[in-house]
Design an enzyme around this catalytic site. Structure first.
Site, PDB file in Angstrom:
ATOM      1  N   CYS B  36      -9.885  57.577  17.937  1.00 54.79           N
ATOM      2  CA  CYS B  36     -10.153  56.329  17.225  1.00 54.79           C
ATOM      3  C   CYS B  36     -10.026  55.124  18.146  1.00 54.79           C
ATOM      4  O   CYS B  36     -10.349  54.004  17.757  1.00 54.79           O
ATOM      5  CB  CYS B  36      -9.206  56.169  16.051  1.00 54.79           C
ATOM      6  SG  CYS B  36      -9.331  57.524  14.905  1.00 54.79           S
ATOM      7  N   ASP B  38      -7.108  53.940  19.652  1.00 54.59           N
ATOM      8  CA  ASP B  38      -5.808  53.266  19.746  1.00 54.59           C
ATOM      9  C   ASP B  38      -4.685  54.296  19.807  1.00 54.59           C
ATOM     10  O   ASP B  38      -4.624  55.169  18.942  1.00 54.59           O
ATOM     11  CB  ASP B  38      -5.506  52.418  18.494  1.00 54.59           C
ATOM     12  CG  ASP B  38      -6.544  51.346  18.238  1.00 54.59           C
ATOM     13  OD1 ASP B  38      -6.600  50.407  19.027  1.00 54.59           O
ATOM     14  OD2 ASP B  38      -7.289  51.465  17.241  1.00 54.59           O
ATOM     15  N   CYS B  65      -7.754  48.430  22.313  1.00 57.41           N
ATOM     16  CA  CYS B  65      -8.499  47.200  22.526  1.00 57.41           C
ATOM     17  C   CYS B  65      -7.554  46.017  22.713  1.00 57.41           C
ATOM     18  O   CYS B  65      -6.330  46.159  22.653  1.00 57.41           O
ATOM     19  CB  CYS B  65      -9.445  46.961  21.360  1.00 57.41           C
ATOM     20  SG  CYS B  65      -8.579  46.730  19.809  1.00 57.41           S
ATOM     21  N   CYS B 109      -5.133  47.107  13.649  1.00 57.38           N
ATOM     22  CA  CYS B 109      -4.298  47.159  14.853  1.00 57.38           C
ATOM     23  C   CYS B 109      -2.878  46.687  14.539  1.00 57.38           C
ATOM     24  O   CYS B 109      -1.904  47.262  15.006  1.00 57.38           O
ATOM     25  CB  CYS B 109      -4.867  46.270  15.963  1.00 57.38           C
ATOM     26  SG  CYS B 109      -6.413  46.868  16.623  1.00 57.38           S
TER      27      CYS B 109
END
Lengths: 381, 137
Positions: B36, B38, B65, B109
């Site tokens: 995915c 992360d 990211c 996130c």
């Protein structure tokens, strides 16, 4: 800080000479080319000259260049226009899994309208197999559309062979040449192309203008209905200044620009691959687009790398999950067989004719630093 | 689509706080997966203050990211010195708020950052509970 622009596959600046060529058509020769007065006629003459010039770049004597608003419109026009004009003959279309979204999403939309679409796979370097292509053709196949040079990984497809196969079986052949036009030699006749998409803003021309080459005498339905401009194929007041800019841009692209880009590309690829745990996606050498370098760095997330490089003044690009709206890895990269985590760690650099050796050297150094920093932050080993 | 990040997000991305591996941590938490895009890892060193467990030191490592890195960085900054109970209550809105907001598509996130922290605290509590049980035998 000077910006080093390595994203010409996304778009290019407008060359000052292109600007200069366009300028009179905003202020002095602004006539509507449908008008009868001399201002209209002047505009028309200029557009027809531009049409001849661009057609001359690809041996388009048997084709008609219809100007559009760009690559997306041209690809929509080609697929939908051919599909609807030829549905009496059949409802099957062939394309590939690595097309630009404007082709893929046009094809998916056509599926909803009752057409059937075959999406051909590609090999690890992104090539479509001519055997797969031939096998996919059915009695009811009306159109095949294969991207000339892929926008992400730079693979140049064997369009001449594919076009030949299509023609032997009576299937129309379209290619999206948005990335390759003026970078890869194209001969519409010898390359067996019935329809071809081109655009302006990737060759130092303005945005908002492109074209579709259509073999004369072919049946195709327009997307836009109205005043019947562009031979009835594309209604709407003609974008005269944009077209003049497009033709000036096409005229200015020379063989030595392509050689320059290929040299910088190879230098960048070589430098980037010296970084541990990295690899090139797509082929190397002549079957790769002259401006494209596409590298995967293991255990790196693309967006972070792009922004890291941006902070150092380098503009590059990614199709990775986090940079896109969908959070899905690039369909092109997964079609090559890359795992999602590998696709996430991929970056595209696309050089231009303005870039210098020094800029590429700086980029390689910056890239090495950024990859090292991000790998330090990462828990993955 | 161009991603618009706040100044605060960019600061944390440029110079992440408490970044790196911790030697001999009291507990580690990890969430996310590489598919995915992360993976976040949080290391804790736990101390005592007024008879309560507090986060004496915290470190993180993140694969992901810009906002993944920034959210873990700011999370570690926000909870350092806090009691485990306080730290556990940190929400994604606290984290995103501290960063001056996140693009909507990146909100997950901030979720992951607090989950990684909670995972580390859970692991610490499990470990100490086991130790107590063992002592009892």
């Amino acid at each position: 800080m000077n910006r080093i622009y390595l994203d010409t596959a996304a778009t290019t600046r407008v060359d000052p000479e292109v600007m200069k060529a366009m300028e009179p058509y905003f202020t002095r020769d602004f006539g509507n080319m449908a008008s009868l007065h001399s201002a209209g006629r002047d505009a028309e003459n200029a557009v027809e000259k531009a049409r001849r010039l661009i057609s001359g770049k690809v041996n388009g004597k048997e084709h008609r260049l219809v100007f559009t608003s760009g690559g997306t419109e041209s690809n929509n026009f080609a697929l939908k226009g051919i599909a609807f004009a030829n549905m009496g003959k059949g409802k099957h279309i062939i394309t590939t899994r690595i097309e630009h979204d404007c082709v893929l999403n046009s094809a998916r939309w056509l599926e909803k309208q009752g057409f059937e679409v075959t999406y051909l796979p590609v090999d690890r370097q992104g090539f479509v197999s001519t055997d797969d292509f031939a096998d996919a053709i059915r009695k009811d196949t009306i159109l095949a559309s294969v991207i000339h040079a892929n926008n992400e990984i730079g693979t140049i497809e064997p369009i001449r062979e594919l076009g030949k196969i299509a023609h032997e079986k009576g299937v129309l052949f379209h290619t999206d040449a948005c990335q390759s036009f003026t970078k890869v030699p194209i001969d519409l006749k010898k390359d067996n192309i019935d329809l071809m998409t081109v655009n302006s803003h990737k060759i130092y021309g303005p945005k908002g203008v492109g074209g579709l080459f259509i073999r004369q005498g072919m049946r195709i339905d327009p997307l836009l209905h109205g005043g019947g401009q562009e031979f009835g194929y594309r209604s709407g007041t003609v974008n005269v200044s944009g077209i003049i800019g497009f033709s000036k841009a096409a005229d200015m692209m020379k063989e030595n620009h392509v050689e320059h880009m290929a040299k910088l590309r190879d230098m960048l690829i070589e430098g980037a691959l010296e970084i541990k745990d990295s690899w090139l996606n797509g082929p190397s050498g002549n079957l790769r687009l002259a401006n494209n370098a596409h590298i995967t760095f293991k255990h790196i997330e693309g967006e972070s790398l792009i922004i890291h490089l941006d902070l150092k003044g380098i503009a590059s690009s990614t199709g990775s999950a986090c940079s896109s709206k969908t959070l899905e890895p690039s369909h092109v990269l997964t079609s090559l067989g890359l795992r999602p985590e590998e696709a996430h760690g991929s970056v595209r650099f696309s050089v231009g004719r303005d870039n210098t050796k020094e800029e590429i050297e700086y980029t390689i150094g910056a890239l090495r630093e950024s990859v090292e920093t991000l790998r330090k932050i990462s828990p993955l080993r | 689509m161009a991603m618009q990040y706040s100044r605060k997000v960019m600061e944390h991305f440029k110079s992440p706080k408490n970044m790196g591996e911790m030697k001999n941590p009291d507990a580690v938490g990890m969430v996310g997966n590489q598919r995915c895009g992360d993976v976040m890892k949080i290391y804790l060193m736990v101390g005592k203050k007024d008879g309560k467990d507090i986060i004496k030191d915290i470190k993180f490592q993140t694969y992901g990211c810009v906002s993944a890195i920034a959210t873990t960085s700011v999370t570690t900054e926000m909870v350092k010195g806090k009691t485990l109970d306080e730290a556990y209550k940190l929400t994604r809105d606290d984290v995103a708020g501290k960063l001056g907001g996140l693009p909507p598509i990146k909100m997950h996130c901030s979720n992951l950052a607090s989950e990684a922290l909670q995972d580390a605290i859970d692991n610490y509590r499990k470990k100490t509970a086991n130790n107590k049980n063992n002592e009892g035998e």
